[in-house]
Motif scaffolding. Structure first.
Motif, mmCIF file in Angstrom:
data_model
loop_
_atom_site.group_PDB
_atom_site.id
_atom_site.type_symbol
_atom_site.label_atom_id
_atom_site.label_comp_id
_atom_site.label_asym_id
_atom_site.label_seq_id
_atom_site.Cartn_x
_atom_site.Cartn_y
_atom_site.Cartn_z
ATOM 1 N N ALA A 3 -13.028 14.720 9.589
ATOM 2 C CA ALA A 3 -13.770 13.841 8.668
ATOM 3 C C ALA A 3 -13.114 12.461 8.599
ATOM 4 O O ALA A 3 -13.796 11.430 8.600
ATOM 5 C CB ALA A 3 -13.823 14.465 7.279
ATOM 6 N N LEU A 4 -11.779 12.438 8.586
ATOM 7 C CA LEU A 4 -11.069 11.159 8.521
ATOM 8 C C LEU A 4 -11.294 10.354 9.808
ATOM 9 O O LEU A 4 -11.481 9.143 9.774
ATOM 10 C CB LEU A 4 -9.577 11.402 8.266
ATOM 11 C CG LEU A 4 -8.695 10.162 8.113
ATOM 12 C CD1 LEU A 4 -9.171 9.277 6.969
ATOM 13 C CD2 LEU A 4 -7.235 10.558 7.894
ATOM 14 N N THR A 23 -4.372 5.910 2.246
ATOM 15 C CA THR A 23 -4.116 5.785 0.808
ATOM 16 C C THR A 23 -5.036 6.748 0.051
ATOM 17 O O THR A 23 -5.923 7.361 0.644
ATOM 18 C CB THR A 23 -4.410 4.355 0.313
ATOM 19 O OG1 THR A 23 -5.831 4.152 0.322
ATOM 20 C CG2 THR A 23 -3.744 3.311 1.199
ATOM 21 N N LYS A 24 -4.856 6.813 -1.267
ATOM 22 C CA LYS A 24 -5.737 7.702 -2.031
ATOM 23 C C LYS A 24 -7.168 7.151 -2.064
ATOM 24 O O LYS A 24 -8.104 7.887 -2.350
ATOM 25 C CB LYS A 24 -5.172 7.992 -3.423
ATOM 26 C CG LYS A 24 -5.014 6.786 -4.322
ATOM 27 C CD LYS A 24 -4.481 7.244 -5.674
ATOM 28 C CE LYS A 24 -4.411 6.189 -6.738
ATOM 29 N NZ LYS A 24 -4.759 4.823 -6.473
ATOM 30 N N ASP A 25 -7.330 5.872 -1.716
ATOM 31 C CA ASP A 25 -8.678 5.299 -1.614
ATOM 32 C C ASP A 25 -9.194 5.291 -0.188
ATOM 33 O O ASP A 25 -10.151 4.574 0.128
ATOM 34 C CB ASP A 25 -8.684 3.851 -2.135
ATOM 35 C CG ASP A 25 -8.147 3.754 -3.547
ATOM 36 O OD1 ASP A 25 -8.474 4.639 -4.356
ATOM 37 O OD2 ASP A 25 -7.376 2.806 -3.827
ATOM 38 N N GLY A 26 -8.546 6.059 0.685
ATOM 39 C CA GLY A 26 -9.015 6.119 2.064
ATOM 40 C C GLY A 26 -8.141 5.300 2.995
ATOM 41 O O GLY A 26 -7.149 4.695 2.578
ATOM 42 N N LEU A 60 0.833 -1.208 0.000
ATOM 43 C CA LEU A 60 0.000 0.000 0.000
ATOM 44 C C LEU A 60 0.860 1.249 0.000
ATOM 45 O O LEU A 60 1.882 1.307 0.684
ATOM 46 C CB LEU A 60 -0.893 0.020 1.245
ATOM 47 C CG LEU A 60 -1.912 -1.103 1.381
ATOM 48 C CD1 LEU A 60 -2.633 -0.991 2.711
ATOM 49 C CD2 LEU A 60 -2.906 -1.070 0.228
ATOM 50 N N GLU A 61 0.433 2.259 -0.742
ATOM 51 C CA GLU A 61 1.159 3.536 -0.762
ATOM 52 C C GLU A 61 0.353 4.579 -0.019
ATOM 53 O O GLU A 61 -0.866 4.610 -0.111
ATOM 54 C CB GLU A 61 1.338 4.013 -2.212
ATOM 55 C CG GLU A 61 1.864 2.923 -3.096
ATOM 56 C CD GLU A 61 3.073 3.349 -3.885
ATOM 57 O OE1 GLU A 61 3.720 4.344 -3.491
ATOM 58 O OE2 GLU A 61 3.356 2.675 -4.882
ATOM 59 N N GLY A 62 1.054 5.446 0.691
ATOM 60 C CA GLY A 62 0.381 6.518 1.397
ATOM 61 C C GLY A 62 1.177 6.935 2.611
ATOM 62 O O GLY A 62 2.359 6.612 2.721
ATOM 63 N N GLU A 63 0.504 7.654 3.499
ATOM 64 C CA GLU A 63 1.159 8.095 4.722
ATOM 65 C C GLU A 63 0.554 7.322 5.891
ATOM 66 O O GLU A 63 -0.649 7.078 5.919
ATOM 67 C CB GLU A 63 0.920 9.604 4.887
ATOM 68 C CG GLU A 63 1.869 10.266 5.849
ATOM 69 C CD GLU A 63 1.710 11.793 5.849
ATOM 70 O OE1 GLU A 63 1.663 12.398 4.764
ATOM 71 O OE2 GLU A 63 1.621 12.343 6.960
ATOM 72 N N GLU A 64 1.395 6.977 6.863
ATOM 73 C CA GLU A 64 0.904 6.172 7.978
ATOM 74 C C GLU A 64 0.362 7.031 9.109
ATOM 75 O O GLU A 64 0.777 8.172 9.302
ATOM 76 C CB GLU A 64 2.033 5.285 8.506
ATOM 77 C CG GLU A 64 2.270 4.084 7.616
ATOM 78 C CD GLU A 64 3.380 3.192 8.125
ATOM 79 O OE1 GLU A 64 3.228 2.626 9.212
ATOM 80 O OE2 GLU A 64 4.401 3.078 7.430
ATOM 81 N N LEU A 65 -0.569 6.446 9.852
ATOM 82 C CA LEU A 65 -1.175 7.112 11.009
ATOM 83 C C LEU A 65 -1.432 6.064 12.076
ATOM 84 O O LEU A 65 -1.901 4.969 11.764
ATOM 85 C CB LEU A 65 -2.509 7.747 10.566
ATOM 86 C CG LEU A 65 -3.428 8.257 11.676
ATOM 87 C CD1 LEU A 65 -2.850 9.513 12.316
ATOM 88 C CD2 LEU A 65 -4.822 8.566 11.121
#
Ligand code: AMP
Ligand code: GLY
Length: 460
Positions: free
Chosen positions: A251-252, A286-289, A199-204
């Protein structure tokens, strides 16, 4: 640092189990509770000894801890690390009538078995990477090649954060599968393996207090798992963390609560494994949430350190409400400041490292708004503080803005020294970058007033 609490007569006795920076932060916070007169920590470390009375019982000695809790009439036991949870420490304490914060063995399988966690996510409809579980090398290799190597390979059992391999090439992946199944480098933890889509994105990191039914989320935090600046180098237990993380918009948070926390708790309860304690969702945005990378069944280390530093509410009634199943309607107050925690580690970590180096400069650290939470330290017979682990300590600072907190943390990191000390110099940089973006956004498009956004605070 603060003096051990004096006995105020009617106060509660709390036992914290563990010996890391997370447990130091827990002891430090719990000792501030007006309800508490005495904090014990088993086994603790040199820093924890400043906030609690350390007792020499290993965190995995379930029966020894139960005996101690009886003997000292402990009112609340708080279990920090995953191992005693998966060994059933909370089950045993509860059986004996001792109130304990943390999941049962059955609920802690969420962390103890990645295969179980992934199957639960599928069952609950929680968004996560596509995956398969394998029990032999042939199947794993076939799937790995099918996915052209763009995967994460994870041993299912506990591996202290070292059981995830992100292969950079086909050869590396093939070798990893060989190390797990043929060489059995991970022992029984590697009997089953999860291979999942990369998966690509930023972690939280989103941690929530849970009472079996209700989830009460904490502020969003961001960990830094890689050893080196720019997320380079090998994975570690975590080299620093900060909160609040501006990536977590209101919102997230709502979406994660609805799509992740609630269905996870509902499904576990339905399975007869109600989850009480900290549900830690490691997420990739990710860009898909948001998608769940992993669950932990405990506070994150080092995420716990900045989170507790920012927490204004008394932690003890919240922990008790989880154990008692009465969390619904409870709220948590947070300080206005941002908090940043920078981990200082021994030379060689996360590989083999030396111990016993003298740590100097601890007395030079600012007295206000800065805490040094110890992980691997011990006191020598002459009273010196020595390194005693891979991650040694975490300098944690509050600041009016995230930038202030970063500056204060590093200013104090530089006062602490030992031979071979290493740390990342870019903790919270992603958060600072995101805040800058918010600041330069067209004012009309802006949903969060700049002043609050700079702090990473929600508007309203
Ligand atoms: P885990 O212990 O499962 O959280 O994995 C450790 C780290 O590996 C995570 O914090 C991520 O940085 C990375 N990771 C795990 N799974 C994936 C994935 N599916 N895609 C990309 N990175 C991952
Ligand atoms: N900081 C990551 C963890 O506690 O697992």
């Amino acid at each position: 640092s603060q003096a051990p609490p004096t006995n105020r007569g009617m106060g509660k006795k709390v036992l914290v189990v563990g010996s890391g920076g997370r447990e130091h932060a827990l002891c430090w916070k719990i000792a501030q509770s007006p309800e508490v007169s005495k904090v014990y920590c088993a086994p603790g470390n040199a820093g924890i000894a400043q906030a609690a009375t350390c007792v020499e019982i290993p965190a995995e000695d379930v029966e020894g801890l139960v005996r101690f809790a009886h003997q000292e009439k402990i009112d609340l036991a708080v279990v920090g690390p995953e191992l005693p949870l998966t060994l059933g420490l909370v089950d045993r304490l509860t059986e004996e009538g001792i109130k304990a914060f943390g999941p049962t063995k059955a609920a802690a399988e969420l962390e103890g078995s990645k295969a179980f966690a992934k199957d639960l996510m599928r069952e609950a409809g929680v968004p996560t990477a596509d995956y398969q579980v394998f029990e032999d090398a042939a199947g794993a290799l076939r799937y790995f090649r099918e996915k052209e190597g763009k995967v994460a390979i994870k041993v299912s059992g506990l591996a202290s954060g070292k059981g995830v391999i992100l292969p950079q090439s086909i050869e590396e992946g093939v070798e990893a599968i060989d190390r797990i199944f043929t060489k059995r480098e991970f022992g029984d933890a590697g009997t089953r393996v999860v291979i999942e889509e990369f998966l690509e994105g930023e972690e939280l990191s989103l941690l929530a207090l849970c009472d079996g039914t209700t989830a009460l989320p904490l502020e969003g935090a961001q960990d830094h798992k890689a050893l080196l600046d720019g997320d380079q180098g090998p994975n570690t237990g975590g080299m620093g963390a900060y909160c609040p993380a501006p990536i977590l918009t209101p919102a997230l948070l709502k979406q994660i609560d609805k799509d992740v926390l609630k269905p996870t708790l509902r499904t576990l309860k339905k399975m007869g494994r109600p989850f009480k304690g900290v549900l830690y969702a490691g997420l990739m945005i990710t860009k898909d949430g948001p998608k769940v990378l992993e669950y932990n069944a405990r506070f994150g280390d080092p995420e716990c350190q900045p989170l507790l530093m920012r927490m204004d509410s008394d932690l003890v009634p919240l922990l008790e409400a989880c154990a008692d199943g009465i969390l619904k309607g409870k709220k948590i107050d947070w300080k206005r400041e941002a908090a940043v925690s920078v981990v200082m580690a021994s030379k060689g970590y996360p590989g083999s490292y030396e111990k016993g180096k003298e740590i100097t400069g601890l007395d030079q650290v600012a007295k206000e708004g800065v805490q040094v939470f110890h992980s691997g330290t011990k006191r020598s017979p002459e009273g010196k503080i020595l390194t005693n682990g891979g991650r040694v300590l975490a300098v944690t600072a509050l600041g009016l803005t995230l930038k202030d907190a970063v500056d204060r943390a590093y200013e104090n990191v530089r006062r602490i020294q030992w031979e071979g000390a290493q740390y990342r110099t870019d903790i919270a940089r992603k958060g600072l970058r995101r805040l800058k973006e918010l600041e330069t956004e067209a004012p009309l498009k802006r949903k969060t007033p700049v002043k609050k956004a700079l702090l990473g605070l929600k508007s309203g």
